[in-house]
Design an enzyme around this catalytic site. Structure first.
Site, PDB file in Angstrom:
ATOM      1  N   LYS A 166       5.647   0.848  -1.570  1.00 33.35           N
ATOM      2  CA  LYS A 166       6.408   1.096  -2.804  1.00 33.35           C
ATOM      3  C   LYS A 166       5.525   1.671  -3.913  1.00 33.35           C
ATOM      4  CE  LYS A 166       9.850  -2.421  -1.713  1.00 33.35           C
ATOM      5  NZ  LYS A 166       9.198  -2.961  -0.483  1.00 33.35           N
ATOM      6  N   ARG A 167       4.779   2.705  -3.569  1.00 32.48           N
ATOM      7  CA  ARG A 167       3.957   3.376  -4.564  1.00 32.48           C
ATOM      8  C   ARG A 167       4.837   4.239  -5.472  1.00 32.48           C
ATOM      9  NH1 ARG A 167       0.914  -0.271  -2.811  1.00 32.48           N
ATOM     10  NH2 ARG A 167      -1.193   0.176  -2.066  1.00 32.48           N
TER      11      ARG A 167
END
Length: 270
Positions: free
Chosen positions: A93-94
């Site tokens: 979840k960058r």
């Protein structure tokens, strides 16, 4: 992995199962804690038990990063052990901008050679486009998630349009169905249909079936397309189906059960 290769695996295995590899040291079988790398040994057992039924694996980075250097080593060993015909999704979840995103892409697509990476799109195109420059790699963009807190932002309406719909509309302007997938939670089945109408050809990574209360039948009803277009994730329901020394047996049984249900849906599709 190319889209055509993923579709081939779905048809070969008659499955669209993604197994989430979320190894919690407080939950894995106790006998593994005596080994040098209990996280990898647990993952190895789960992969061995489920590889005939799964087309994708999704290690959640939170369960590795918290262990420091050893966690990153376990992560690398895990993704190297996953069969080459399976899609590897780094659930990290960058969501940053500029060079930061470029280096996140380099980390997961080059250093670790993952096939896909989950992306938070809150900062706009700067958060997504840098991940689209790698051939046969996927940005898996958070669209409509399965958690309760999704209501805080994702359903806020602007001109009577929920934010998650705006995210999907904008992202399909930036990348193709060969580059972008969407995270679409299973717990809001009626909204899955809205996203499928907006993105008819894109794959959806669908969490929330099983432990979170989502229905596989509902996901298929509202989300499946002519190529299947779904990767339904199960984490706790499979990997912790049995926490004894026979954990592999329990995981295999649960994965087989889910795959059998998926097989019936795919037969209707064909």
């Amino acid at each position: 992995m190319k889209r055509s290769e993923l579709i081939k695996q779905i048809r070969t295995k008659q499955s669209f199962l993604c197994v989430g590899l979320d190894p919690d040291l407080a939950k894995i079988p106790k006998h593994l804690l005596e080994l040098e790398d209990p996280v990898f040994e647990f993952n190895k057992g789960i992969i061995d038990a489920t590889k005939d039924f799964a087309v994708a694996y999704k290690p959640n980075l939170a369960f590795y990063e918290c262990l420091g250097i050893q966690g990153w080593k376990s992560f690398q060993k895990t993704i190297e052990y996953i069969p080459k015909d399976c899609l590897v999704i780094a659930d990290a979840k960058r969501g940053d901008i500029g060079n930061t995103s470029l280096y996140y892409a380099k980390t997961f697509f080059e250093t670790y050679n993952c096939d896909a990476l989950t992306i938070a799109p809150y900062m706009g195109s700067d958060s997504v486009k840098p991940f689209l420059n790698h051939e046969n790699k996927w940005a898996v963009v958070l669209a409509m998630t399965s958690n309760q807190g999704a209501k805080d932002f994702q359903f806020i309406e602007s001109k009577k349009t929920p934010l998650f719909e705006s995210v999907v509309r904008k992202c399909i302007e930036w990348g193709t169905s060969e580059q972008i997938m969407f995270v679409v939670g299973a717990t809001r089945s009626s909204d899955i249909a809205k996203i499928r109408a907006l993105a008819p050809n894109h794959f959806f990574l669908v969490p929330g079936v099983g432990a979170q209360g989502g229905s596989l039948d509902e996901v298929v009803k509202y989300g499946m397309n002519s190529d299947c277009g779904l990767l339904v994730n199960s984490s706790r329901g499979i990997i912790y189906a049995d926490t004894t020394e026979d954990f592999k047996v329990g995981a295999k049984k649960e994965a087989s059960k889910i795959q059998s249900a998926m097989d019936m849906h795919l037969r209707r599709l064909s």
